[in-house]
Every structure is written in structure tokens, then in C-alpha cells.
Design a protein around this motif. Structure first.
Motif, PDB file in Angstrom:
ATOM      1  N   ASN A  62       0.836  -1.209   0.000  1.00  0.00           N
ATOM      2  CA  ASN A  62       0.000   0.000   0.000  1.00  0.00           C
ATOM      3  C   ASN A  62       0.869   1.257   0.000  1.00  0.00           C
ATOM      4  O   ASN A  62       0.584   2.233  -0.693  1.00  0.00           O
ATOM      5  N   TYR A  63       1.942   1.217   0.804  1.00  0.00           N
ATOM      6  CA  TYR A  63       2.874   2.350   0.866  1.00  0.00           C
ATOM      7  C   TYR A  63       3.480   2.612  -0.515  1.00  0.00           C
ATOM      8  O   TYR A  63       3.560   3.764  -0.962  1.00  0.00           O
ATOM      9  N   LEU A  64       3.902   1.539  -1.191  1.00  0.00           N
ATOM     10  CA  LEU A  64       4.498   1.704  -2.521  1.00  0.00           C
ATOM     11  C   LEU A  64       3.500   2.351  -3.485  1.00  0.00           C
ATOM     12  O   LEU A  64       3.851   3.273  -4.223  1.00  0.00           O
ATOM     13  N   SER A  65       2.276   1.889  -3.447  1.00  0.00           N
ATOM     14  CA  SER A  65       1.246   2.429  -4.356  1.00  0.00           C
ATOM     15  C   SER A  65       0.995   3.912  -4.112  1.00  0.00           C
ATOM     16  O   SER A  65       0.948   4.705  -5.061  1.00  0.00           O
ATOM     17  N   THR A  66       0.832   4.291  -2.848  1.00  0.00           N
ATOM     18  CA  THR A  66       0.553   5.706  -2.558  1.00  0.00           C
ATOM     19  C   THR A  66       1.773   6.580  -2.852  1.00  0.00           C
ATOM     20  O   THR A  66       1.624   7.700  -3.339  1.00  0.00           O
ATOM     21  N   THR A  67       2.964   6.065  -2.592  1.00  0.00           N
ATOM     22  CA  THR A  67       4.184   6.830  -2.869  1.00  0.00           C
ATOM     23  C   THR A  67       4.335   7.057  -4.366  1.00  0.00           C
ATOM     24  O   THR A  67       4.689   8.154  -4.808  1.00  0.00           O
ATOM     25  N   VAL A  68       4.044   6.036  -5.155  1.00  0.00           N
ATOM     26  CA  VAL A  68       4.136   6.177  -6.613  1.00  0.00           C
ATOM     27  C   VAL A  68       3.108   7.181  -7.119  1.00  0.00           C
ATOM     28  O   VAL A  68       3.394   7.971  -8.023  1.00  0.00           O
ATOM     29  N   GLU A  69       1.920   7.167  -6.539  1.00  0.00           N
ATOM     30  CA  GLU A  69       0.916   8.151  -6.947  1.00  0.00           C
ATOM     31  C   GLU A  69       1.407   9.572  -6.645  1.00  0.00           C
ATOM     32  O   GLU A  69       1.254  10.471  -7.466  1.00  0.00           O
ATOM     33  N   ASP A  70       1.995   9.760  -5.468  1.00  0.00           N
ATOM     34  CA  ASP A  70       2.544  11.074  -5.114  1.00  0.00           C
ATOM     35  C   ASP A  70       3.667  11.469  -6.069  1.00  0.00           C
ATOM     36  O   ASP A  70       3.722  12.609  -6.532  1.00  0.00           O
ATOM     37  N   LEU A  71       4.562  10.527  -6.346  1.00  0.00           N
ATOM     38  CA  LEU A  71       5.675  10.804  -7.256  1.00  0.00           C
ATOM     39  C   LEU A  71       5.161  11.157  -8.650  1.00  0.00           C
ATOM     40  O   LEU A  71       5.709  12.035  -9.308  1.00  0.00           O
ATOM     41  N   SER A  72       4.135  10.460  -9.081  1.00  0.00           N
ATOM     42  CA  SER A  72       3.596  10.682 -10.422  1.00  0.00           C
ATOM     43  C   SER A  72       3.052  12.092 -10.582  1.00  0.00           C
ATOM     44  O   SER A  72       3.115  12.668 -11.673  1.00  0.00           O
ATOM     45  N   ARG A  73       2.509  12.650  -9.520  1.00  0.00           N
ATOM     46  CA  ARG A  73       1.990  14.019  -9.581  1.00  0.00           C
ATOM     47  C   ARG A  73       3.118  15.053  -9.632  1.00  0.00           C
ATOM     48  O   ARG A  73       2.978  16.102 -10.250  1.00  0.00           O
ATOM     49  N   LYS A  74       4.233  14.745  -8.985  1.00  0.00           N
ATOM     50  CA  LYS A  74       5.319  15.718  -8.866  1.00  0.00           C
ATOM     51  C   LYS A  74       6.374  15.557  -9.963  1.00  0.00           C
ATOM     52  O   LYS A  74       6.990  16.529 -10.373  1.00  0.00           O
ATOM     53  N   ALA A  75       6.596  14.339 -10.402  1.00  0.00           N
ATOM     54  CA  ALA A  75       7.696  14.045 -11.315  1.00  0.00           C
ATOM     55  C   ALA A  75       7.304  14.275 -12.773  1.00  0.00           C
ATOM     56  O   ALA A  75       6.117  14.324 -13.102  1.00  0.00           O
ATOM     57  N   PRO A  76       8.297  14.382 -13.642  1.00  0.00           N
ATOM     58  CA  PRO A  76       7.996  14.424 -15.077  1.00  0.00           C
ATOM     59  C   PRO A  76       7.259  13.140 -15.488  1.00  0.00           C
ATOM     60  O   PRO A  76       7.419  12.091 -14.849  1.00  0.00           O
ATOM     61  N   ALA A  77       6.473  13.232 -16.536  1.00  0.00           N
ATOM     62  CA  ALA A  77       5.602  12.127 -16.951  1.00  0.00           C
ATOM     63  C   ALA A  77       6.358  10.811 -17.136  1.00  0.00           C
ATOM     64  O   ALA A  77       5.906   9.760 -16.662  1.00  0.00           O
ATOM     65  N   GLU A  78       7.499  10.848 -17.806  1.00  0.00           N
ATOM     66  CA  GLU A  78       8.221   9.590 -18.076  1.00  0.00           C
ATOM     67  C   GLU A  78       8.769   8.957 -16.796  1.00  0.00           C
ATOM     68  O   GLU A  78       8.791   7.741 -16.662  1.00  0.00           O
ATOM     69  N   VAL A  79       9.145   9.770 -15.848  1.00  0.00           N
ATOM     70  CA  VAL A  79       9.641   9.251 -14.564  1.00  0.00           C
ATOM     71  C   VAL A  79       8.493   8.615 -13.788  1.00  0.00           C
ATOM     72  O   VAL A  79       8.591   7.501 -13.279  1.00  0.00           O
ATOM     73  N   GLY A  80       7.387   9.323 -13.724  1.00  0.00           N
ATOM     74  CA  GLY A  80       6.204   8.803 -13.040  1.00  0.00           C
ATOM     75  C   GLY A  80       5.734   7.501 -13.662  1.00  0.00           C
ATOM     76  O   GLY A  80       5.375   6.554 -12.959  1.00  0.00           O
TER      77      GLY A  80
END
Length: 119
Positions: A62-80
Motif C-alpha cells: 500500500n505504501y508503494l502504491s501511494t508513494t508512486v501516486e505522489d511521485l507521479s503528480r510531482k515528477a515528469p511524466a516519463e519518470v512517473g
């Protein structure tokens, strides 16, 4: 800098990957026809323990999923997208492992019931 995952993310990912590899190895052991009830009970206890462990690892997933969602909002599209892809692979393996584990438990319980009736 926002596109880098926290250190805890990598640690959690590694922990889950190692746990899944060990669990997949345990589940891939050949299912021999067992005619001794005690051995079947022992295998069932091992599978049940693995199911408990699976539930404990769920928090990390669950932590990994929520962290990736947060990263996806902040990071460039290809990184997310690369992080999302990484987590999707893990989630796929997780679902397959969970289903296999449930199936193994069910089959073993059925065999135990049949063996009890037979005896």
C-alpha cells in the motif's frame, strides 16, 4: 528532486521483492500426493503462515502504491510512468501469488477432508 522516491520506498520495494521471491519458491515446490495426514497438516500450517505474512506485507505494498501516486503528480511524466510500471509489475505478481496461495490451501484442505473420510 521531487521525482526521486524516498529511501524508504526503495527499502520497501526490495523487502517485498525478496519476500515474493521466497514465497514463489515455496509455492513452486512440486505438489506431491501426500497420504499422511500429519504431513498435510504441516503443509497447511506453512501455507497459512505464508498467508499471514502476505497480509503483513500488504502495508508495504500500500505504501508503494501511494508513494508512486505522489511521485507521479510531482515528477515528469516519463519518470512517473516508470515508477507506475514498476509497481504494476509488483502488483501483478502479488495478485498471482495471493491467488496461488489461496488455491493451494483450498486444495490441501479438500485432500485432507477426503483422506479423513477414507481413513
Amino acid at each position: 528532486f521531487d521525482s526521486l522516491p524516498p529511501a524508504h520506498y526503495k527499502e520497501t520495494m526490495n523487502t517485498i521483492l525478496v519476500w515474493m521471491q521466497q514465497s514463489e519458491t515455496k509455492l513452486s515446490m512440486p505438489q506431491v500426493a501426500i497420504a499422511e495426514y500429519e504431513i498435510m497438516e504441516q503443509r497447511l500450517r506453512e501455507f497459512k503462515a505464508l498467508q499471514s505474512s502476505l497480509q503483513e506485507q500488504q502495508k508495504g505494498l500500500n505504501y508503494l502504491s501511494t508513494t508512486v501516486e505522489d511521485l507521479s503528480r510531482k515528477a515528469p511524466a516519463e519518470v512517473g510512468q516508470s515508477y507506475r510500471s514498476e509497481v504494476e509489475v509488483v502488483l501483478g505478481r502479488w495478485k498471482k501469488l495471493s491467488a496461488q496461495l489461496a488455491e493451494h490451501c483450498q486444495k490441501l484442505e479438500e485432500r485432507m477432508t477426503k483422506l479423513q473420510r477414507f481413513q
